[in-house]
Motif scaffolding. Structure first.
Motif, PDB file in Angstrom:
ATOM      1  N   VAL A 113      44.003  43.172  37.984  1.00  5.67           N
ATOM      2  CA  VAL A 113      45.005  42.135  38.274  1.00  5.67           C
ATOM      3  C   VAL A 113      46.363  42.468  37.661  1.00  5.67           C
ATOM      4  CG1 VAL A 113      43.301  40.284  38.513  1.00  5.67           C
ATOM      5  CG2 VAL A 113      44.439  40.599  36.323  1.00  5.67           C
ATOM      6  N   ASP A 133      52.148  40.444  40.970  1.00  5.44           N
ATOM      7  CA  ASP A 133      51.126  39.400  40.810  1.00  5.44           C
ATOM      8  C   ASP A 133      50.214  39.253  42.040  1.00  5.44           C
ATOM      9  OD1 ASP A 133      52.733  38.176  42.641  1.00  5.44           O
ATOM     10  OD2 ASP A 133      53.110  36.362  41.456  1.00  5.44           O
ATOM     11  N   MET A 149      46.443  39.384  41.308  1.00  8.13           N
ATOM     12  CA  MET A 149      45.993  38.205  40.560  1.00  8.13           C
ATOM     13  C   MET A 149      45.864  36.998  41.493  1.00  8.13           C
ATOM     14  SD  MET A 149      47.976  36.030  37.667  1.00  8.13           S
ATOM     15  CE  MET A 149      47.869  36.942  36.172  1.00  8.13           C
TER      16      MET A 149
END
Lengths: 114, 295
Positions: free
Chosen positions: B76, B106, B109
């Motif tokens: 992530v 990101d 994630m």
């Protein structure tokens, strides 16, 4: 929780046994308050047999420290066990409490300051 | 959504920041659930937000452990945000913008969180959920109780410098730990009397030989001092009882050490088991108090 009180000259030592939590914190506060009401404002809390304190216990200590200091005395802690020390540390209370390795040092600290 | 009131004894659970170490909260929930103690509200901050979301959804310990292993991986954070690095090195040339500055992409994630929670909204979780973040403009603690669950977790876990802040409404949000690493105040404001707070100190660096570790050490110093000062105030101000659970890990646990999840859960469960006798007595006293008030 049990409280056993002994006197060392003008200093009262309250030896506490057990846990201090919301079920008995009032009892502890009353024990401290009874000593303060009699003019005994130089107190030592012997924590050698205290195995736990919660936020309610911390509030009881805080209230007593304030009362003692307002009257020119202090509540000093002795023989705090590691698990209780950790709670005092992480809740920031070690920055405002005077803590000593044992009762003798805590009692002597009042004489040294006098 | 109207939530059914919880039956039987219950506590409010607060899970503080602590990256993968927050998996210890799974053990705490398991210990509570095994003896019939429910959770009437859950608050989560940063890494703790992910686990708080799982609790709010009613996931069991096995499901939450599986989610942790699947989502909290090095992958992530593995993807660099190249523009972030360029903006760090030459801010005027590449146009530095606070709202988009982060050194990591990101997307992995968000994809990992979305795979678990889908389009779940916070206000629709079976157990009331509060996720905390920090307002980048003024440092205020922001409590998120409505909206997209994944966006809220992402905002709460916006590790400074690594991930860009998140725009939610008119606020720009960064990691919740910057305002309070263990936001017990949120539970207090909701009126919770018996609060179980699972907190973690930030680890200090032992061998500082890079700017990154230097920054991590500064962050740990600030976070730990903030944790202490906030807890001092909250302990003094709380109208009920706060039971602190501070698991101590003998094994070193890295930021993405998911191989340690079973160990973390076990440590959390053990720490909670030690509190159960008092918790039972406390909840019985609470029940008697309420019965006396309503009689």
């Amino acid at each position: 929780m049990q409280i056993n009180i002994t006197q060392h000259d003008t200093i009262f030592v309250l030896a506490i046994t057990g846990s201090i939590d919301s079920l008995n914190a009032d009892e502890l506060s009353q024990g401290f308050a009874a000593s303060i009401a009699q003019g005994h404002v130089r107190l030592v809390a012997d924590f050698s047999l205290v195995n736990y304190t919660s936020s309610a216990g911390l509030r009881s200590l805080l209230g007593t420290v304030k009362s003692c200091r307002l009257a020119g005395g202090d509540l000093r802690m002795a023989s705090v066990q590691p698990q209780v020390q950790r709670v005092l540390d992480i809740a920031g209370f070690t920055s405002i409490l005077n803590i000593f390795p044992d009762v003798r040092h805590a009692v002597e600290s009042f004489t040294e300051a006098a | 959504m109207t939530r059914a009131p919880i039956q039987g004894p219950a506590v409010t659970l607060v899970i503080g920041s602590g990256s993968v170490k927050c998996a210890a909260a799974i053990g705490v929930v398991k210990a509570l659930s095994d003896v019939g103690i429910g959770i009437d509200r859950v608050v989560g901050c940063s890494g703790g937000a992910l686990f708080a979301a799982g609790v709010a959804m009613g996931f069991d310990a096995a499901t939450m452990a599986d989610i942790t292993v699947r989502t909290w991986t090095r992958r992530v954070t593995s993807k660099r945000n190249r523009m972030g690095f360029l903006r760090l090195l030459a801010p005027r040339l590449f146009g530095f913008k606070a709202e988009s500055f982060g050194l990591r992409d990101d997307a992995p994630m968000l994809a990992a969180f979305r795979a678990v929670f889908g389009d779940q909204r916070i206000e629709d979780t079976p157990i009331p959920l509060h996720i905390t973040a920090t307002d980048f403009q003024n440092g205020e603690l922001v409590e998120i109780t409505r909206g997209d669950l994944v966006e809220a977790i992402r905002a709460s876990a916006s590790l400074p410098l690594a991930f860009a802040p998140v725009k939610l409404g008119d606020r720009l949000l960064i990691d919740g730990y910057m305002a309070d690493p263990l936001p017990v105040s949120v539970a207090m404001k909701s009126g919770s009397r018996v609060i179980v707070a699972v907190g973690f100190e930030s680890p200090y660096q032992s061998n500082i030989r890079s700017a990154g570790r230097f920054a991590a050490q500064l962050s740990a110093i600030l976070a730990n001092n903030l944790l202490r000062s906030r807890l001092a105030f909250q302990s003094a101000a709380h109208h009920g009882e706060m039971i602190l659970i501070l698991p101590e890990f003998k094994q070193r646990v890295g930021l993405f050490d998911t191989s340690k999840v079973p160990y973390l859960i076990q440590e959390g469960e053990q720490a909670a088991l030690q509190q159960l006798p008092y918790l039972h007595a406390l909840l019985n006293a609470e029940r008697e108090r309420l019965e006396a008030v309503t009689a």
